[in-house]
Design a protein around this motif. Structure first.
Motif, PDB file in Angstrom:
ATOM      1  N   ARG A  88       0.738  -1.342  -0.251  1.00 43.65           N
ATOM      2  CA  ARG A  88       0.076   0.109  -0.021  1.00 43.65           C
ATOM      3  C   ARG A  88       0.726   1.282  -0.017  1.00 43.65           C
ATOM      4  N   ARG A  89       2.120   1.151  -0.207  1.00 44.05           N
ATOM      5  CA  ARG A  89       2.951   2.217  -0.113  1.00 44.05           C
ATOM      6  C   ARG A  89       3.527   2.740  -1.719  1.00 44.05           C
ATOM      7  N   LEU A  90       3.252   1.860  -2.827  1.00 42.42           N
ATOM      8  CA  LEU A  90       3.776   1.987  -3.929  1.00 42.42           C
ATOM      9  C   LEU A  90       2.613   1.927  -4.855  1.00 42.42           C
ATOM     10  N   PRO A  91       2.671   2.925  -6.024  1.00 45.14           N
ATOM     11  CA  PRO A  91       1.651   2.691  -7.231  1.00 45.14           C
ATOM     12  C   PRO A  91       1.749   1.348  -7.608  1.00 45.14           C
ATOM     13  N   GLN A  92       0.508   0.864  -8.225  1.00 41.68           N
ATOM     14  CA  GLN A  92       0.214  -0.514  -9.064  1.00 41.68           C
ATOM     15  C   GLN A  92      -0.573  -0.411 -10.034  1.00 41.68           C
ATOM     16  N   ASP A  93      -0.418  -0.988 -10.963  1.00 41.77           N
ATOM     17  CA  ASP A  93      -1.243  -1.306 -12.335  1.00 41.77           C
ATOM     18  C   ASP A  93      -1.820  -2.349 -12.683  1.00 41.77           C
ATOM     19  N   GLY A  94      -2.846  -2.693 -12.901  1.00 40.67           N
ATOM     20  CA  GLY A  94      -3.528  -4.085 -13.475  1.00 40.67           C
ATOM     21  C   GLY A  94      -4.762  -3.919 -14.246  1.00 40.67           C
ATOM     22  N   ARG A  95      -5.264  -4.904 -14.270  1.00 38.79           N
ATOM     23  CA  ARG A  95      -6.300  -4.964 -15.407  1.00 38.79           C
ATOM     24  C   ARG A  95      -7.708  -5.859 -14.988  1.00 38.79           C
ATOM     25  N   ILE A  96      -8.672  -5.572 -15.217  1.00 43.20           N
ATOM     26  CA  ILE A  96     -10.048  -6.550 -14.833  1.00 43.20           C
ATOM     27  C   ILE A  96     -10.633  -6.630 -16.203  1.00 43.20           C
ATOM     28  N   LYS A  97     -10.991  -8.069 -16.242  1.00 47.17           N
ATOM     29  CA  LYS A  97     -11.917  -8.159 -17.556  1.00 47.17           C
ATOM     30  C   LYS A  97     -13.258  -8.563 -17.063  1.00 47.17           C
ATOM     31  N   LEU A  98     -14.254  -7.935 -17.573  1.00 46.07           N
ATOM     32  CA  LEU A  98     -15.696  -8.068 -17.263  1.00 46.07           C
ATOM     33  C   LEU A  98     -16.515  -8.900 -18.223  1.00 46.07           C
ATOM     34  N   PHE A 110     -10.911  -3.224 -17.874  1.00 44.76           N
ATOM     35  CA  PHE A 110     -10.965  -2.019 -16.870  1.00 44.76           C
ATOM     36  C   PHE A 110      -9.486  -2.010 -16.358  1.00 44.76           C
ATOM     37  N   ARG A 111      -8.876  -0.806 -17.044  1.00 48.65           N
ATOM     38  CA  ARG A 111      -7.649  -0.605 -16.460  1.00 48.65           C
ATOM     39  C   ARG A 111      -7.353   0.109 -15.278  1.00 48.65           C
ATOM     40  N   VAL A 112      -6.781  -0.711 -14.557  1.00 43.06           N
ATOM     41  CA  VAL A 112      -6.652  -0.344 -12.799  1.00 43.06           C
ATOM     42  C   VAL A 112      -5.652   0.432 -12.447  1.00 43.06           C
ATOM     43  N   SER A 113      -5.572   1.579 -11.840  1.00 47.46           N
ATOM     44  CA  SER A 113      -4.198   2.240 -11.280  1.00 47.46           C
ATOM     45  C   SER A 113      -4.484   2.534  -9.767  1.00 47.46           C
ATOM     46  N   SER A 114      -3.679   2.073  -8.921  1.00 49.18           N
ATOM     47  CA  SER A 114      -3.441   2.432  -7.620  1.00 49.18           C
ATOM     48  C   SER A 114      -2.512   3.491  -7.166  1.00 49.18           C
ATOM     49  N   LEU A 115      -2.952   4.421  -6.421  1.00 49.95           N
ATOM     50  CA  LEU A 115      -2.097   5.357  -6.073  1.00 49.95           C
ATOM     51  C   LEU A 115      -1.920   5.788  -4.592  1.00 49.95           C
ATOM     52  N   PRO A 116      -1.032   5.529  -3.731  1.00 50.08           N
ATOM     53  CA  PRO A 116      -1.188   5.977  -2.128  1.00 50.08           C
ATOM     54  C   PRO A 116      -1.407   7.345  -1.968  1.00 50.08           C
ATOM     55  N   THR A 117      -2.227   7.736  -1.388  1.00 47.28           N
ATOM     56  CA  THR A 117      -2.313   9.071  -0.630  1.00 47.28           C
ATOM     57  C   THR A 117      -2.424   9.369   0.488  1.00 47.28           C
ATOM     58  N   LEU A 118      -2.732  10.423   1.154  1.00 48.97           N
ATOM     59  CA  LEU A 118      -2.411  10.641   2.494  1.00 48.97           C
ATOM     60  C   LEU A 118      -3.512   9.709   3.527  1.00 48.97           C
ATOM     61  N   PHE A 119      -4.694   9.455   2.930  1.00 49.22           N
ATOM     62  CA  PHE A 119      -5.398   8.899   3.934  1.00 49.22           C
ATOM     63  C   PHE A 119      -5.982   7.440   3.332  1.00 49.22           C
ATOM     64  N   GLY A 120      -5.035   6.769   2.394  1.00 49.75           N
ATOM     65  CA  GLY A 120      -5.396   5.332   1.772  1.00 49.75           C
ATOM     66  C   GLY A 120      -5.093   5.506   0.346  1.00 49.75           C
ATOM     67  N   GLU A 121      -5.251   4.335  -0.257  1.00 45.27           N
ATOM     68  CA  GLU A 121      -4.973   4.285  -1.617  1.00 45.27           C
ATOM     69  C   GLU A 121      -6.167   4.847  -2.616  1.00 45.27           C
ATOM     70  N   LYS A 122      -5.945   5.621  -3.781  1.00 39.73           N
ATOM     71  CA  LYS A 122      -7.034   5.863  -4.577  1.00 39.73           C
ATOM     72  C   LYS A 122      -6.919   4.986  -5.619  1.00 39.73           C
ATOM     73  N   ILE A 123      -8.077   4.559  -6.168  1.00 42.34           N
ATOM     74  CA  ILE A 123      -8.094   3.670  -7.260  1.00 42.34           C
ATOM     75  C   ILE A 123      -8.699   4.380  -8.464  1.00 42.34           C
ATOM     76  N   VAL A 124      -8.255   4.459  -9.734  1.00 36.43           N
ATOM     77  CA  VAL A 124      -9.038   4.991 -10.825  1.00 36.43           C
ATOM     78  C   VAL A 124      -8.960   3.773 -11.711  1.00 36.43           C
ATOM     79  N   LEU A 125     -10.265   3.222 -12.431  1.00 40.72           N
ATOM     80  CA  LEU A 125     -10.476   2.418 -13.425  1.00 40.72           C
ATOM     81  C   LEU A 125     -10.774   3.365 -14.648  1.00 40.72           C
ATOM     82  N   ARG A 126     -10.203   2.889 -15.716  1.00 39.75           N
ATOM     83  CA  ARG A 126     -10.321   3.498 -17.129  1.00 39.75           C
ATOM     84  C   ARG A 126     -11.039   2.141 -17.761  1.00 39.75           C
ATOM     85  N   LEU A 127     -12.224   2.676 -18.271  1.00 38.23           N
ATOM     86  CA  LEU A 127     -12.941   1.606 -18.814  1.00 38.23           C
ATOM     87  C   LEU A 127     -12.622   1.481 -20.580  1.00 38.23           C
ATOM     88  N   LEU A 128     -12.346   0.108 -21.036  1.00 33.67           N
ATOM     89  CA  LEU A 128     -11.749   0.115 -22.429  1.00 33.67           C
ATOM     90  C   LEU A 128     -13.203  -1.023 -22.826  1.00 33.67           C
TER      91      LEU A 128
END
Length: 582
Positions: A266-276, A286-304
């Motif tokens: 939970r300290r480093l950014p990560q990238d992954g993918r979800i297939k639905l 869904f292209r998934v990106s996690s980013l550690p922020t001050l109060f937890g990890e923010k997740i952004v999912l790009r829909l493809l």
């Protein structure tokens, strides 16, 4: 946006309420004795003075609403006759509506109409303006009508949005000990919490809801005292729900598990993918990106969504001449064509459309992408992996040993990639790539700043295309409108165009009352002809290069937007939001 805290002191609030009481006494709607009783009751109960005055029967609610409307010069509204679209309700979270005793009623352009029991509450108005990003227009309604409408509107909204409360009702939150981000945490406990059935259903419903709304990105954002989910629809973010804080880590972990990410990291950014899989024939990535922020990890999912991928260049939004220029340059046997613009401006779609145009059995096409967004049949696509040394430069070197005809590089980020791409373009290959610049002429300066020699740029460059995506007027509620003449002049509309008709969307159920549905591309195509190459070699500035390109017939992004305005596709507000003055 997180609502701004209400910093008013209790004494200020009571002073304001007592001024309301004095006005009612002055108008002889209540007596001084009745005012004293209501003030005492208000202070004892911690309630609003207007509420106590009507509750104690001193003034009828209808008369109080009429008085407030007349005194503050704002319209009154009968909420029982109003039908509020779900998208309007979603602009203001329920807890904010209850705190400020208000409900959203309608939206027109950049203005949100809000019914309030106290139209003098400038703190609430500022809070709503900050949170929604809209200008707030106030209408007045009775407090009981607003309370009843809040229950009706938000109850209906939650039911339409797949009844999130019903899902959360299956959770016994007291029995689950969710891990705080600063205590290390037990990964096994977190994994078990993320596999809890209601959490799984909630995350699945968020994903399905996003697909049905035509969302391009999902933002899952933790803050100190709140946790929210926002969707980007037609390029604009809107808040859709605020799950309980105790579910924060479980929801984030569930998304990370689905994307095959490390939930312990939970300290480093990560990238992954979800297939639905949606039914039998539709798959959504869904292209998934996690980013550690001050109060937890923010997740952004790009829909493809491959089913919505537009590969027909004639339908992308090109005008006739820019389309002919673009097609003519990509069909040349060698050289470099660059597509520029910010993230989310449709660069990948344009490049994929070009590849689809060039994709023949006689051509060997290879792409280096980070990430590969869509799988294209007949094209050799290579995913970058920086962690093992597979970057754009390494992939390009390998491509040149693979007998290529056409090469697509996801992005030119550094001198090494730029140098190899240019050398490939100079040795008989067609190279397509992207850069992050504001417009087409500034792309040349960007390449020179990377360290590429001017003579190499001019020798390799065929064309530069800059693009933006503007929201398209909804076809269901499109209507002709008048735009102030000065507004058009400020947009740099040609004088002989000022009397042409313009259009807007009035707002309907199909577009969620926004007036917009879908997006249209604005293109700026600069062909690197001999005159422009001479300017580059002689070291002319970006402004001088742009002026010469315009003289030679290039339409800028602002010009392209103006054409789309008078074609009835978009609005002045979208042109200002997406393009800069020439």
């Amino acid at each position: 946006m997180t609502p701004v805290p209400d910093y008013r002191s209790f004494s200020d609030e009571f002073m304001k309420q007592e001024r309301l009481g004095e006005l009612l006494v002055r108008e002889k709607l209540i007596s001084p004795q009745q005012l004293k009783k209501a003030v005492d009751r208000s202070r004892t109960e911690g309630s609003r003075l207007g509420y106590e005055i009507t509750k104690m029967g001193f003034v009828d609610e209808t008369d109080l609403t009429k008085f407030l409307s007349k005194h503050y010069g704002v319209p009154s509204i009968n909420l029982t006759d109003v039908t509020v679209p779900e998208a309007i309700v979603a602009q203001i979270p329920r807890e904010v509506a209850e705190r400020h005793q208000c409900v959203p009623v309608n939206r027109s352009g950049a203005t949100l109409v809000v019914a309030m029991a106290d139209p003098s509450n400038i703190y609430a108005i500022d809070d709503l303006k900050f949170m929604t990003g809209y200008n707030i227009e106030v209408v007045v309604a009775s407090e009981s009508a607003i309370a009843e409408t809040i229950g009706k509107l938000y109850g209906a909204s939650e039911q339409l949005d797949y009844d999130y409360d019903a899902i959360l009702g299956d959770l016994d939150l007291d029995d689950i000990d969710f891990v705080e981000e600063d205590d290390g945490g037990d990964v096994n406990d977190l994994a078990r919490a993320s596999e809890d059935a209601p959490v799984i259903r909630l995350v699945n419903l968020i994903l399905v809801d996003a697909i049905k709304r035509g969302t391009s990105d999902i933002h899952i954002e933790p803050y100190e005292k709140s946790f929210r989910v926002r969707f980007r629809v037609d390029g604009v973010l809107e808040e859709v729900m605020r799950p309980p804080m105790k579910l924060r880590n479980a929801i984030i972990s569930r998304v990370k598990i689905m994307a095959n990410l490390d939930i312990a990291e939970r300290r480093l950014p990560q990238d992954g993918r979800i297939k639905l899989r949606m039914g039998r024939n539709r798959e959504m990535d869904f292209r998934v990106s996690s980013l550690p922020t001050l109060f937890g990890e923010k997740i952004v999912l790009r829909l493809l969504d491959k089913s919505n991928l537009q590969l027909d260049m004639t339908k992308l939004g090109f005008d006739q001449k820019p389309l002919e220029d673009f097609k003519g340059q990509i069909h040349r046997p060698y050289g470099m064509c660059l597509v520029t613009g910010p993230t989310g401006s449709g660069k990948t779609t344009t490049l994929y459309s070009a590849l689809a145009e060039l994709n023949q059995v006689t051509e060997n096409i290879s792409t280096a992408e980070d990430p590969v967004e869509f799988n294209l049949a007949g094209i050799n696509q290579c995913q970058m992996h920086e962690s093992i040394g597979l970057n754009f430069a390494a992939a390009l070197r390998s491509f040149l040993r693979q007998d290529p005809d056409i090469i697509m590089v996801g992005e030119i980020r550094d001198f090494e990639t730029a140098e190899i791409s240019i050398k490939a373009a100079l040795t008989g290959h067609m190279v397509l790539s992207t850069l992050h610049t504001n417009d087409a002429p500034s792309t040349v300066s960007r390449l020179l700043n990377m360290g590429v020699e001017p003579f190499l740029v001019t020798a390799a460059l065929n064309l530069i295309l800059a693009q933006r995506l503007a929201r398209r007027i909804c076809s269901e509620c499109k209507e002709q409108t008048e735009v102030a003449r000065q507004t058009l002049i400020d947009l740099q509309v040609p004088e002989d165009w000022l009397d042409r008709p313009t259009y807007k969307g009035s707002g309907c159920q199909r577009c969620g009352s926004s007036g917009y549905k879908g997006r249209v591309a604005l293109y700026e195509v600069m062909v690197a002809n001999e005159e422009l190459k001479d300017y580059i070699l002689q070291g002319y500035s970006t402004a001088e290069l742009k002026a010469e390109a315009i003289r030679l017939g290039m339409d800028t992004l602002r010009m392209a937007g103006i054409k789309k305005l008078f074609e009835g596709m978009t609005t002045p507000e979208e042109i200002v939001r997406n393009t800069a003055p020439d």
